[in-house]
Design a protein around this motif. Structure first.
Motif, PDB file in Angstrom:
ATOM      1  N   THR A 137      -2.538  -2.250  -5.926  1.00 23.79           N
ATOM      2  CA  THR A 137      -1.936  -2.904  -4.765  1.00 23.79           C
ATOM      3  C   THR A 137      -3.031  -3.610  -3.992  1.00 23.79           C
ATOM      4  O   THR A 137      -4.172  -3.178  -4.000  1.00 23.79           O
ATOM      5  N   GLN A 142      -6.929  -0.950   3.834  1.00 22.96           N
ATOM      6  CA  GLN A 142      -6.293  -1.967   2.991  1.00 22.96           C
ATOM      7  C   GLN A 142      -5.137  -2.617   3.744  1.00 22.96           C
ATOM      8  O   GLN A 142      -4.882  -3.797   3.608  1.00 22.96           O
ATOM      9  N   ALA A 202       1.693  -0.830   7.506  1.00 18.21           N
ATOM     10  CA  ALA A 202       2.065   0.096   6.431  1.00 18.21           C
ATOM     11  C   ALA A 202       2.505   1.424   7.052  1.00 18.21           C
ATOM     12  O   ALA A 202       1.852   1.927   7.959  1.00 18.21           O
ATOM     13  N   VAL A 203       3.601   1.963   6.574  1.00 16.76           N
ATOM     14  CA  VAL A 203       4.230   3.070   7.293  1.00 16.76           C
ATOM     15  C   VAL A 203       3.535   4.422   7.043  1.00 16.76           C
ATOM     16  O   VAL A 203       3.487   5.267   7.943  1.00 16.76           O
ATOM     17  N   ILE A 204       2.972   4.632   5.863  1.00 10.51           N
ATOM     18  CA  ILE A 204       2.283   5.909   5.617  1.00 10.51           C
ATOM     19  C   ILE A 204       1.045   5.993   6.503  1.00 10.51           C
ATOM     20  O   ILE A 204       0.765   7.024   7.128  1.00 10.51           O
ATOM     21  N   GLN A 231       0.820  -1.220   0.000  1.00 12.25           N
ATOM     22  CA  GLN A 231       0.000   0.000   0.000  1.00 12.25           C
ATOM     23  C   GLN A 231       0.854   1.269   0.000  1.00 12.25           C
ATOM     24  O   GLN A 231       0.537   2.240  -0.672  1.00 12.25           O
ATOM     25  N   ASP A 232       1.960   1.244   0.766  1.00  7.19           N
ATOM     26  CA  ASP A 232       2.851   2.404   0.799  1.00  7.19           C
ATOM     27  C   ASP A 232       3.431   2.670  -0.590  1.00  7.19           C
ATOM     28  O   ASP A 232       3.518   3.817  -1.032  1.00  7.19           O
ATOM     29  N   GLY A 258       2.081   1.788  -3.408  1.00  6.19           N
ATOM     30  CA  GLY A 258       0.976   2.244  -4.254  1.00  6.19           C
ATOM     31  C   GLY A 258       0.718   3.735  -4.093  1.00  6.19           C
ATOM     32  O   GLY A 258       0.515   4.453  -5.081  1.00  6.19           O
ATOM     33  N   ILE A 259       0.747   4.203  -2.841  1.00  2.00           N
ATOM     34  CA  ILE A 259       0.487   5.629  -2.575  1.00  2.00           C
ATOM     35  C   ILE A 259       1.599   6.484  -3.184  1.00  2.00           C
ATOM     36  O   ILE A 259       1.331   7.497  -3.841  1.00  2.00           O
ATOM     37  N   LEU A 260       2.842   6.065  -2.996  1.00  2.00           N
ATOM     38  CA  LEU A 260       3.953   6.878  -3.509  1.00  2.00           C
ATOM     39  C   LEU A 260       4.032   6.827  -5.036  1.00  2.00           C
ATOM     40  O   LEU A 260       4.383   7.824  -5.671  1.00  2.00           O
ATOM     41  N   TYR A 275       5.035  13.535   2.101  1.00  3.26           N
ATOM     42  CA  TYR A 275       5.087  12.093   2.346  1.00  3.26           C
ATOM     43  C   TYR A 275       6.341  11.725   3.140  1.00  3.26           C
ATOM     44  O   TYR A 275       6.288  10.861   4.018  1.00  3.26           O
ATOM     45  N   ARG A 300      -8.361   4.724   0.288  1.00  5.06           N
ATOM     46  CA  ARG A 300      -7.434   5.022   1.380  1.00  5.06           C
ATOM     47  C   ARG A 300      -7.989   6.111   2.276  1.00  5.06           C
ATOM     48  O   ARG A 300      -7.793   6.100   3.484  1.00  5.06           O
TER      49      ARG A 300
END
Lengths: 414, 145
Positions: free
Chosen positions: A368, B56, B78-80, A353-354, A356-358, B28, B121
């Motif tokens: 993802t 997710q 997940a880190v974000i 997921q990280d 995918g976001i970036l 970010y 998200r």
């Protein structure tokens, strides 16, 4: 077809890209890189034009209507059926049933054929790599009929264990329902062999062609599958339209799935007789516009030639695979020999997921998650993957952009 | 923690911090850094009943009640997401249940997070906020009885 399979035409990607207006847009201030084609492909202008032409020129309800608009719409609608018949080489046009897409097609078989033919103790075989839409309908059917669902396992490369499959087959096996190309990994399954063995055991075979139809030459007669399900939106066509191919004698023996208008011959309160194929399975006003536009998608593919599309996509896949393998800690999920157009991966200590976001922040659309294949993710003991899937309009340069952004993202995240 | 500080004051502080960034890359980077720094949750709390639905990635959230105030602990794979939780904890942890329940949390919109995140998200983020408020509501009701 314009191109023959033997001519090695270099595909003009830039001319092709011009036909897809959406590819000109920006995402997060960067040029869009669209690598989510296994979820749905973008649509060429020709497909969109047909939708507008239909609604602005000859919108009418089809069949039965005697006026000009109804006749024009009916003719265009039925031309699409002919185009699909040719596209997958069905023996007759009556064998093509229009549905909303692969999911509805599989459900049609599960409800109609399944409830007529599956009895207590019977067995249905699917595989670990199936999409949920080729799992859940069979689970429901098995629960209802007290039948048993058997699963073909996959090896570490994402390939079906064929010996295990052969062992699962028995006189109890009534149906084998298998994905042609895995949506999560791009692995191409040996469907010819599966169909041959299943038929020897006396089982009927359904092939989930959601991912394969856009890449591979589909010849349902040569393949000898009993059912073949597909979705137009995965091959440059509109959403909400797809189809089910079924062998004529099978379809004829099956009861209707949905009932109402269009699917009847005569209705009285003493009883109703059903329409002939394919209309028996097309109750209600169909998705006329999208069905007509589906033909434009097939024309688009035929104009370029599947052979040429495949060659281009194989180059993209090889390029992406080589570039990604260079990245430390990256593991490709599904590194089978026989693959098409999809590269799915995980990176050590990084959540998909990280990434995918970036990547989205860099204008890159990848998918993802579990890709609706949770049992497969459980098999590999991963929460999900990052999946990049390619289409005819993608370029190596776009892959390089993704790889550069990916390296940067991993650096940020670790 | 920030016992006397109001929710709005911390929100404003975060909005100001974000105004220093020129690009989403930088934002970010900052969120990821917050995520990495978030104190990891003890394994015993990583149980199904502490999981936040609608994300997710896997998110665990738990809360303690001390002297009329709520203190949150959370974690994610997940880190974000962890970075986003870290901001929510900074704003809401150490506050009274009533104030948490009434918090508008406009900072999420103001730093551009809602418009930047894909819908699925963004829904995950809202699920976290809802879960935090649910804890506050639960403690408030428990106290009232």
């Amino acid at each position: 077809m314009i191109y023959s399979a033997t001519i090695q035409n270099k595909l003009d990607v830039f001319a092709i890209r011009k036909q897809f207006p959406v590819l000109n847009r920006e995402v997060k201030g960067k040029p869009l890189v669209y690598f989510d084609n296994a979820a749905t492909t973008q649509k060429p202008q020709s497909v969109m034009d047909v939708l507008v032409d239909y609604y602005s020129g000859y919108n009418a309800n089809i069949h039965r209507g005697i006026h000009t608009l109804a006749e024009e719409a009916t003719a265009a609608f039925e031309l699409s059926r002919d185009a699909v018949q040719k596209f997958i080489n069905a023996a007759s046009r009556e064998e093509i049933i229009f549905t909303k897409g692969t999911t509805e097609s599989i459900n049609l078989v599960a409800y109609s054929w399944g409830r007529q033919n599956i009895k207590a103790g019977d067995e249905i075989i699917i595989s670990t790599m199936e999409h949920h839409s080729n799992i859940v309908p069979w689970q429901i059917l098995c629960q209802e009929m007290d039948a048993v669902l058997k699963i073909i396992p996959v090896n570490d490369h994402g390939e079906l264990l064929m010996e295990e499959f052969e062992q699962l087959l028995s006189a109890k096996t009534k149906l084998v329902s298998i994905v042609h190309v895995s949506n999560a990994m791009g692995v191409v399954n040996p469907v010819d062999k599966i169909i041959e063995s299943a038929h020897k055991a006396g089982a009927v075979v359904l092939i989930d062609g959601a991912q394969s139809t856009v890449h591979l030459d589909i010849d349902v007669q040569e393949m000898d599958c009993d059912f073949f399900a597909f979705s137009a939106h995965k091959f440059y066509g509109p959403t909400g339209i797809g189809g089910l191919y079924g062998k004529k004698q099978l379809l004829e023996s099956m009861p209707p799935f949905l009932s109402g208008g269009e699917m009847i011959k005569e209705v009285s309160f003493d009883g109703t007789t059903y329409a002939d194929l394919p209309y028996k399975f097309e109750a209600g006003t169909p998705n006329i516009a999208d069905t007509i536009a589906l033909k434009a998608a097939i024309d688009f593919i035929n104009q370029i030639g599947k052979e040429n599309i495949r060659r281009h996509e194989n180059e993209l896949l090889a390029h992406a695979t080589a570039q990604l393998r260079e990245i430390e800690g990256l593991k490709i999920i599904g590194d089978a020999q026989n693959k098409i157009s999809v590269v799915s991966f995980v990176v050590d200590k990084v959540h998909p997921q990280d990434l995918g976001i970036l990547l989205d922040n860099a204008g890159i659309a990848v998918r993802t998650g579990h890709h609706c294949t949770q049992p497969l993710m459980q098999r590999f003991r991963i929460p999900g993957t990052v999946r990049a899937s390619f289409a005819v309009y993608n370029t190596k340069e776009e892959i390089d952009v993704m790889v550069t952004s990916l390296r940067k993202a991993i650096k940020m995240l670790l | 923690m920030n016992g006397s500080r109001t929710i709005e004051a911390t929100e404003n502080e975060i909005v100001e911090e974000f105004s220093l960034f020129d690009s989403w890359d930088d934002k970010y980077e900052y969120i990821i850094d917050l995520g990495k720094k978030l104190h990891p949750l003890d394994e015993k709390y990583k149980i199904d009943e502490n999981r936040v639905r609608g994300c997710q990635s896997t998110v665990w959230l738990t809360a303690d009640y001390e002297n009329g105030k709520i203190f949150y602990k959370a974690d994610s794979d997940a880190v974000i997401v962890k970075g986003l939780i870290s901001m929510l904890i900074r704003v809401l942890s150490g506050q009274e249940p009533d104030k948490i329940i009434k918090a508008n949390l406009d900072f999420i919109k103001e730093i551009g997070m809602m418009s930047h995140l894909a819908q699925t998200r963004a829904n995950g983020l809202l699920s976290m906020v809802k879960q935090m408020k649910n804890y506050a509501l639960a403690y408030k009701l428990k106290n009232a009885n």
